[in-house]
Design an enzyme around this catalytic site. Structure first.
Site, mmCIF file in Angstrom:
data_model
loop_
_atom_site.group_PDB
_atom_site.id
_atom_site.type_symbol
_atom_site.label_atom_id
_atom_site.label_comp_id
_atom_site.label_asym_id
_atom_site.label_seq_id
_atom_site.Cartn_x
_atom_site.Cartn_y
_atom_site.Cartn_z
ATOM 1 N N LYS A 11 -4.920 -9.409 -9.481
ATOM 2 C CA LYS A 11 -5.296 -8.348 -10.425
ATOM 3 C C LYS A 11 -4.076 -7.532 -10.858
ATOM 4 C CE LYS A 11 -8.113 -6.493 -7.400
ATOM 5 N NZ LYS A 11 -7.924 -7.433 -6.277
ATOM 6 N N ARG A 86 -15.486 -0.600 -6.948
ATOM 7 C CA ARG A 86 -15.551 -1.511 -5.810
ATOM 8 C C ARG A 86 -16.889 -1.435 -5.083
ATOM 9 N NH1 ARG A 86 -9.811 -2.032 -4.628
ATOM 10 N NH2 ARG A 86 -9.365 -3.321 -2.823
ATOM 11 N N ARG A 125 3.210 -11.289 -0.034
ATOM 12 C CA ARG A 125 3.343 -10.288 -1.114
ATOM 13 C C ARG A 125 4.360 -9.202 -0.776
ATOM 14 N NH1 ARG A 125 -1.886 -7.525 -3.608
ATOM 15 N NH2 ARG A 125 -2.497 -7.200 -1.451
ATOM 16 N N ARG A 159 3.101 -3.958 2.042
ATOM 17 C CA ARG A 159 1.988 -3.096 2.389
ATOM 18 C C ARG A 159 1.596 -3.248 3.859
ATOM 19 N NH1 ARG A 159 -2.340 -4.119 -2.272
ATOM 20 N NH2 ARG A 159 -3.667 -3.660 -0.494
ATOM 21 N N ARG A 170 -10.771 -6.872 4.777
ATOM 22 C CA ARG A 170 -10.802 -6.574 3.338
ATOM 23 C C ARG A 170 -11.653 -7.591 2.593
ATOM 24 N NH1 ARG A 170 -4.623 -6.415 2.616
ATOM 25 N NH2 ARG A 170 -5.042 -6.372 0.376
HETATM 26 P P1 ADP Z 1 -4.272 -8.129 -6.235
HETATM 27 O O1 ADP Z 1 -3.772 -7.011 -7.099
HETATM 28 O O2 ADP Z 1 -5.500 -8.794 -6.779
HETATM 29 O O3 ADP Z 1 -4.437 -7.726 -4.799
HETATM 30 P P2 ADP Z 1 -1.594 -9.294 -6.680
HETATM 31 O O4 ADP Z 1 -1.480 -9.292 -8.156
HETATM 32 O O5 ADP Z 1 -0.832 -8.295 -5.908
HETATM 33 O O6 ADP Z 1 -3.153 -9.255 -6.241
HETATM 34 O O7 ADP Z 1 -1.186 -10.763 -6.183
HETATM 35 C C1 ADP Z 1 -1.118 -11.094 -4.795
HETATM 36 C C2 ADP Z 1 0.135 -11.930 -4.520
HETATM 37 O O8 ADP Z 1 -0.002 -13.209 -5.127
HETATM 38 C C3 ADP Z 1 1.421 -11.348 -5.074
HETATM 39 O O9 ADP Z 1 2.451 -11.599 -4.140
HETATM 40 C C4 ADP Z 1 1.646 -12.110 -6.393
HETATM 41 O O10 ADP Z 1 3.035 -12.249 -6.681
HETATM 42 C C5 ADP Z 1 1.026 -13.467 -6.088
HETATM 43 N N1 ADP Z 1 0.339 -14.055 -7.246
HETATM 44 C C6 ADP Z 1 -0.377 -13.431 -8.212
HETATM 45 N N2 ADP Z 1 -0.878 -14.301 -9.111
HETATM 46 C C7 ADP Z 1 -0.502 -15.535 -8.693
HETATM 47 C C8 ADP Z 1 -0.706 -16.874 -9.199
HETATM 48 N N3 ADP Z 1 -1.429 -17.118 -10.309
HETATM 49 N N4 ADP Z 1 -0.159 -17.888 -8.503
HETATM 50 C C9 ADP Z 1 0.558 -17.658 -7.374
HETATM 51 N N5 ADP Z 1 0.803 -16.433 -6.852
HETATM 52 C C10 ADP Z 1 0.279 -15.380 -7.493
HETATM 53 P P1 ADP Z 2 -6.239 -5.288 -2.898
HETATM 54 O O1 ADP Z 2 -4.869 -5.868 -2.992
HETATM 55 O O2 ADP Z 2 -6.900 -5.545 -1.582
HETATM 56 O O3 ADP Z 2 -7.124 -5.567 -4.044
HETATM 57 P P2 ADP Z 2 -5.962 -2.365 -3.321
HETATM 58 O O4 ADP Z 2 -4.544 -1.999 -3.463
HETATM 59 O O5 ADP Z 2 -6.827 -2.356 -4.516
HETATM 60 O O6 ADP Z 2 -6.010 -3.757 -2.604
HETATM 61 O O7 ADP Z 2 -6.650 -1.440 -2.224
HETATM 62 C C1 ADP Z 2 -6.069 -1.214 -0.951
HETATM 63 C C2 ADP Z 2 -7.041 -0.397 -0.098
HETATM 64 O O8 ADP Z 2 -7.260 0.890 -0.718
HETATM 65 C C3 ADP Z 2 -8.431 -0.985 0.074
HETATM 66 O O9 ADP Z 2 -8.504 -1.909 1.155
HETATM 67 C C4 ADP Z 2 -9.273 0.267 0.330
HETATM 68 O O10 ADP Z 2 -9.113 0.736 1.660
HETATM 69 C C5 ADP Z 2 -8.619 1.284 -0.598
HETATM 70 N N1 ADP Z 2 -9.227 1.298 -1.952
HETATM 71 C C6 ADP Z 2 -8.619 0.982 -3.123
HETATM 72 N N2 ADP Z 2 -9.446 1.108 -4.166
HETATM 73 C C7 ADP Z 2 -10.628 1.543 -3.658
HETATM 74 C C8 ADP Z 2 -11.891 1.825 -4.220
HETATM 75 N N3 ADP Z 2 -12.124 1.731 -5.550
HETATM 76 N N4 ADP Z 2 -12.878 2.245 -3.373
HETATM 77 C C9 ADP Z 2 -12.673 2.360 -2.061
HETATM 78 N N5 ADP Z 2 -11.512 2.082 -1.453
HETATM 79 C C10 ADP Z 2 -10.488 1.664 -2.238
#
Ligand code: ADP
Ligand code: ADP
Ligand code: ZN
Length: 214
Positions: A11, A86, A125, A159, A170
Protein backbone atom coordinates in the site's frame (compact mmCIF):
# COMPACT_ATOMS: atom_id res chain seq x y z
CA UNK A 1 -9.12 7.04 -2.52
CA UNK A 2 -8.64 4.14 -0.12
CA UNK A 3 -5.92 1.48 -0.38
CA UNK A 4 -6.82 -1.72 1.45
CA UNK A 5 -4.77 -4.85 1.95
CA UNK A 6 -2.89 -6.86 4.54
CA UNK A 7 0.28 -5.52 6.17
CA UNK A 8 3.10 -5.62 3.64
CA UNK A 9 0.75 -5.79 0.63
CA UNK A 10 2.46 -2.76 -0.94
CA UNK A 11 0.00 0.00 0.00
CA UNK A 12 2.72 2.48 0.97
CA UNK A 13 4.74 1.66 -2.14
CA UNK A 14 1.78 2.23 -4.46
CA UNK A 15 0.78 5.37 -2.55
CA UNK A 16 4.27 6.77 -3.30
CA UNK A 17 3.69 6.16 -7.04
CA UNK A 18 0.24 7.76 -6.87
CA UNK A 19 1.64 10.83 -5.12
CA UNK A 20 4.35 11.20 -7.78
CA UNK A 21 2.07 10.65 -10.76
CA UNK A 22 -1.14 12.41 -9.75
CA UNK A 23 -0.03 14.89 -7.09
CA UNK A 24 -2.26 13.33 -4.43
CA UNK A 25 -1.53 13.51 -0.72
CA UNK A 26 -0.82 10.28 1.15
CA UNK A 27 -2.33 9.95 4.61
CA UNK A 28 -0.96 6.89 6.40
CA UNK A 29 -2.34 6.29 9.89
CA UNK A 30 0.60 3.95 10.59
CA UNK A 31 3.08 6.75 9.73
CA UNK A 32 1.13 9.23 11.85
CA UNK A 33 1.18 6.85 14.79
CA UNK A 34 4.90 6.18 14.43
CA UNK A 35 5.49 9.95 14.50
CA UNK A 36 3.39 10.19 17.68
CA UNK A 37 5.40 7.37 19.29
CA UNK A 38 8.65 9.09 18.34
CA UNK A 39 7.50 12.42 19.78
CA UNK A 40 6.53 10.75 23.06
CA UNK A 41 3.01 12.29 23.04
CA UNK A 42 0.16 10.89 25.15
CA UNK A 43 -1.34 9.33 22.02
CA UNK A 44 2.07 7.86 21.15
CA UNK A 45 2.38 6.30 24.59
CA UNK A 46 -1.06 4.71 24.30
CA UNK A 47 -0.36 3.47 20.77
CA UNK A 48 3.13 2.04 21.25
CA UNK A 49 2.25 -1.03 23.28
CA UNK A 50 -0.59 -1.96 20.94
CA UNK A 51 1.52 -1.47 17.83
CA UNK A 52 4.38 -3.53 19.26
CA UNK A 53 1.90 -6.34 19.94
CA UNK A 54 0.48 -6.12 16.41
CA UNK A 55 -2.95 -5.05 17.71
CA UNK A 56 -5.05 -2.18 16.42
CA UNK A 57 -5.15 1.20 18.18
CA UNK A 58 -8.66 2.17 19.46
CA UNK A 59 -11.02 3.56 16.83
CA UNK A 60 -11.78 6.88 18.55
CA UNK A 61 -8.10 7.87 18.68
CA UNK A 62 -7.60 7.00 15.00
CA UNK A 63 -10.76 8.76 13.85
CA UNK A 64 -9.83 12.04 15.58
CA UNK A 65 -6.32 11.85 14.17
CA UNK A 66 -7.41 11.27 10.56
CA UNK A 67 -10.18 13.84 10.69
CA UNK A 68 -7.64 16.50 11.69
CA UNK A 69 -5.33 15.45 8.87
CA UNK A 70 -8.07 15.56 6.24
CA UNK A 71 -8.90 19.10 7.40
CA UNK A 72 -5.26 20.08 7.03
CA UNK A 73 -5.27 18.94 3.39
CA UNK A 74 -8.50 20.60 2.27
CA UNK A 75 -6.68 22.23 -0.63
CA UNK A 76 -5.25 18.95 -1.94
CA UNK A 77 -6.36 17.59 -5.31
CA UNK A 78 -7.12 14.32 -3.58
CA UNK A 79 -6.07 12.16 -0.68
CA UNK A 80 -4.94 8.53 -0.51
CA UNK A 81 -5.93 6.83 2.70
CA UNK A 82 -3.30 4.16 3.43
CA UNK A 83 -4.01 1.92 6.42
CA UNK A 84 -7.37 3.52 7.19
CA UNK A 85 -10.18 2.50 7.64
CA UNK A 86 -9.24 -0.75 9.34
CA UNK A 87 -12.48 -1.62 11.17
CA UNK A 88 -16.16 -1.35 10.32
CA UNK A 89 -16.52 1.39 12.94
CA UNK A 90 -13.76 3.38 11.19
CA UNK A 91 -15.40 2.90 7.79
CA UNK A 92 -18.70 4.20 9.16
CA UNK A 93 -17.01 7.13 10.89
CA UNK A 94 -15.20 7.97 7.65
CA UNK A 95 -18.49 8.15 5.75
CA UNK A 96 -19.91 10.44 8.38
CA UNK A 97 -16.90 12.76 8.47
CA UNK A 98 -16.66 12.95 4.68
CA UNK A 99 -20.37 13.77 4.54
CA UNK A 100 -19.85 16.58 7.06
CA UNK A 101 -16.86 17.90 5.13
CA UNK A 102 -18.62 17.65 1.74
CA UNK A 103 -16.11 15.11 0.38
CA UNK A 104 -16.52 11.68 -1.16
CA UNK A 105 -14.68 8.45 -1.91
CA UNK A 106 -13.83 7.87 -5.58
CA UNK A 107 -12.04 4.53 -5.34
CA UNK A 108 -11.55 1.74 -2.84
CA UNK A 109 -8.80 -0.55 -4.07
CA UNK A 110 -8.09 -3.85 -2.39
CA UNK A 111 -4.63 -5.33 -3.00
CA UNK A 112 -4.69 -9.11 -2.77
CA UNK A 113 -1.41 -10.70 -1.68
CA UNK A 114 -1.03 -14.16 -0.14
CA UNK A 115 0.40 -14.48 3.35
CA UNK A 116 3.73 -16.03 2.28
CA UNK A 117 4.46 -13.06 0.04
CA UNK A 118 3.44 -10.64 2.77
CA UNK A 119 5.79 -12.25 5.28
CA UNK A 120 8.65 -12.12 2.74
CA UNK A 121 7.94 -8.45 1.95
CA UNK A 122 7.72 -7.40 5.58
CA UNK A 123 10.83 -9.31 6.63
CA UNK A 124 13.12 -7.23 4.42
CA UNK A 125 11.35 -3.86 4.62
CA UNK A 126 13.23 -0.69 5.49
CA UNK A 127 12.73 2.98 4.71
CA UNK A 128 14.60 6.25 4.36
CA UNK A 129 14.72 8.15 7.67
CA UNK A 130 14.63 11.50 5.88
CA UNK A 131 12.06 11.23 3.08
CA UNK A 132 10.24 8.01 4.05
CA UNK A 133 10.82 6.22 0.72
CA UNK A 134 10.26 2.48 1.15
CA UNK A 135 12.72 -0.27 0.19
CA UNK A 136 13.35 -3.99 0.59
CA UNK A 137 16.61 -5.89 1.20
CA UNK A 138 16.20 -8.07 -1.89
CA UNK A 139 12.94 -7.11 -3.68
CA UNK A 140 13.41 -3.33 -3.88
CA UNK A 141 16.99 -2.30 -3.19
CA UNK A 142 18.41 1.20 -3.36
CA UNK A 143 20.33 1.81 -6.61
CA UNK A 144 23.49 2.61 -4.68
CA UNK A 145 23.97 0.53 -1.58
CA UNK A 146 23.17 2.59 1.52
CA UNK A 147 22.00 5.71 -0.36
CA UNK A 148 18.34 6.71 -0.76
CA UNK A 149 17.37 6.94 -4.47
CA UNK A 150 14.98 9.79 -3.79
CA UNK A 151 16.86 12.14 -1.48
CA UNK A 152 20.43 10.85 -1.17
CA UNK A 153 20.18 10.27 2.58
CA UNK A 154 22.28 7.50 4.12
CA UNK A 155 20.04 7.05 7.17
CA UNK A 156 17.49 4.24 7.14
CA UNK A 157 15.08 2.75 9.66
CA UNK A 158 13.33 -0.54 10.23
CA UNK A 159 10.00 -0.80 12.01
CA UNK A 160 9.90 -2.36 15.48
CA UNK A 161 6.79 -4.35 14.50
CA UNK A 162 8.29 -5.87 11.33
CA UNK A 163 9.30 -9.13 12.99
CA UNK A 164 7.95 -12.63 12.33
CA UNK A 165 6.04 -12.85 15.61
CA UNK A 166 4.26 -9.48 15.40
CA UNK A 167 3.47 -10.06 11.72
CA UNK A 168 1.34 -13.05 12.68
CA UNK A 169 -0.72 -10.91 15.08
CA UNK A 170 -1.05 -8.17 12.45
CA UNK A 171 -2.28 -10.68 9.87
CA UNK A 172 -4.78 -12.00 12.40
CA UNK A 173 -5.99 -8.46 13.09
CA UNK A 174 -6.36 -7.94 9.33
CA UNK A 175 -8.39 -11.14 8.84
CA UNK A 176 -10.62 -10.58 11.86
CA UNK A 177 -11.08 -6.80 12.03
CA UNK A 178 -10.23 -5.32 8.63
CA UNK A 179 -11.35 -7.89 6.03
CA UNK A 180 -14.98 -7.56 7.27
CA UNK A 181 -15.11 -4.01 5.86
CA UNK A 182 -14.67 -5.30 2.30
CA UNK A 183 -18.37 -6.24 1.90
CA UNK A 184 -19.24 -2.76 3.22
CA UNK A 185 -17.67 -1.19 0.12
CA UNK A 186 -18.55 -4.05 -2.20
CA UNK A 187 -22.27 -3.57 -1.56
CA UNK A 188 -21.97 0.02 -2.73
CA UNK A 189 -20.13 -1.02 -5.85
CA UNK A 190 -17.10 1.09 -4.98
CA UNK A 191 -14.64 -1.77 -4.42
CA UNK A 192 -12.02 -2.81 -6.98
CA UNK A 193 -9.83 -5.79 -6.22
CA UNK A 194 -6.43 -6.16 -7.85
CA UNK A 195 -3.72 -8.80 -7.74
CA UNK A 196 -0.90 -7.37 -5.61
CA UNK A 197 1.60 -9.98 -6.82
CA UNK A 198 3.99 -8.93 -9.56
CA UNK A 199 6.53 -6.17 -9.91
CA UNK A 200 5.76 -2.80 -8.34
CA UNK A 201 5.31 -1.35 -11.84
CA UNK A 202 2.91 -4.13 -12.85
CA UNK A 203 0.82 -3.54 -9.74
CA UNK A 204 0.84 0.20 -10.39
CA UNK A 205 -0.41 -0.38 -13.96
CA UNK A 206 -3.41 -2.23 -12.50
CA UNK A 207 -4.15 0.68 -10.17
CA UNK A 208 -3.70 3.25 -12.95
CA UNK A 209 -6.25 1.41 -15.06
CA UNK A 210 -8.82 1.81 -12.29
CA UNK A 211 -7.99 5.45 -11.55
CA UNK A 212 -7.98 6.47 -15.20
CA UNK A 213 -11.05 4.39 -15.98
CA UNK A 214 -13.09 6.85 -13.94
P1 ADP B 1 2.25 -1.85 3.19
O1 ADP B 1 2.26 -0.35 3.16
O2 ADP B 1 1.05 -2.45 2.54
O3 ADP B 1 2.49 -2.40 4.56
P2 ADP B 1 4.81 -1.61 1.72
O4 ADP B 1 4.44 -0.74 0.58
O5 ADP B 1 5.59 -1.03 2.82
O6 ADP B 1 3.48 -2.33 2.31
O7 ADP B 1 5.59 -2.87 1.12
C1 ADP B 1 6.15 -3.87 1.96
C2 ADP B 1 7.55 -4.25 1.46
O8 ADP B 1 7.44 -4.93 0.21
C3 ADP B 1 8.47 -3.08 1.21
O9 ADP B 1 9.77 -3.46 1.61
C4 ADP B 1 8.39 -2.85 -0.31
O10 ADP B 1 9.62 -2.33 -0.82
C5 ADP B 1 8.14 -4.25 -0.84
N1 ADP B 1 7.23 -4.28 -1.99
C6 ADP B 1 6.15 -3.49 -2.23
N2 ADP B 1 5.54 -3.82 -3.39
C7 ADP B 1 6.23 -4.86 -3.90
C8 ADP B 1 6.10 -5.67 -5.09
N3 ADP B 1 5.11 -5.47 -5.99
N4 ADP B 1 7.00 -6.65 -5.28
C9 ADP B 1 7.99 -6.87 -4.38
N5 ADP B 1 8.18 -6.15 -3.25
C10 ADP B 1 7.31 -5.16 -3.00
P1 ADP C 1 1.01 -2.20 7.81
O1 ADP C 1 2.35 -2.14 7.17
O2 ADP C 1 0.85 -3.35 8.76
O3 ADP C 1 -0.14 -2.06 6.89
P2 ADP C 1 0.64 0.35 9.28
O4 ADP C 1 1.86 1.17 9.19
O5 ADP C 1 -0.55 0.74 8.50
O6 ADP C 1 1.06 -1.13 8.96
O7 ADP C 1 0.19 0.21 10.80
C1 ADP C 1 1.10 -0.14 11.83
C2 ADP C 1 0.33 -0.32 13.14
O8 ADP C 1 -0.29 0.94 13.51
C3 ADP C 1 -0.81 -1.31 13.11
O9 ADP C 1 -0.38 -2.65 13.37
C4 ADP C 1 -1.73 -0.78 14.22
O10 ADP C 1 -1.23 -1.12 15.50
C5 ADP C 1 -1.58 0.73 14.05
N1 ADP C 1 -2.58 1.30 13.11
C6 ADP C 1 -2.34 1.91 11.93
N2 ADP C 1 -3.46 2.32 11.33
C7 ADP C 1 -4.47 1.98 12.17
C8 ADP C 1 -5.88 2.10 12.10
N3 ADP C 1 -6.50 2.69 11.06
N4 ADP C 1 -6.60 1.62 13.16
C9 ADP C 1 -6.01 1.04 14.21
N5 ADP C 1 -4.69 0.86 14.32
C10 ADP C 1 -3.91 1.32 13.31
ZN1 ZN D 1 15.16 9.47 1.19
Amino acid sequence: MILLGPPGAGKGTQAEYLVDMYGLVQLSTGEMLRAEVKSGSELGKKAKELMDAGSLVPDDLIIDMISGQIDQHKEAKGVILDGFPRTTAQAEALDEMLGDKGLNIDHVIQMEVDEDAVVERISGRFSCSDCGAGYHDSLNKTEIDGVCDKCGSTEFTRRADDNAETVRSRLKAYREQTAPILPYYEKRGSLDTINGIGSMEEVFDRIKEIVEGG
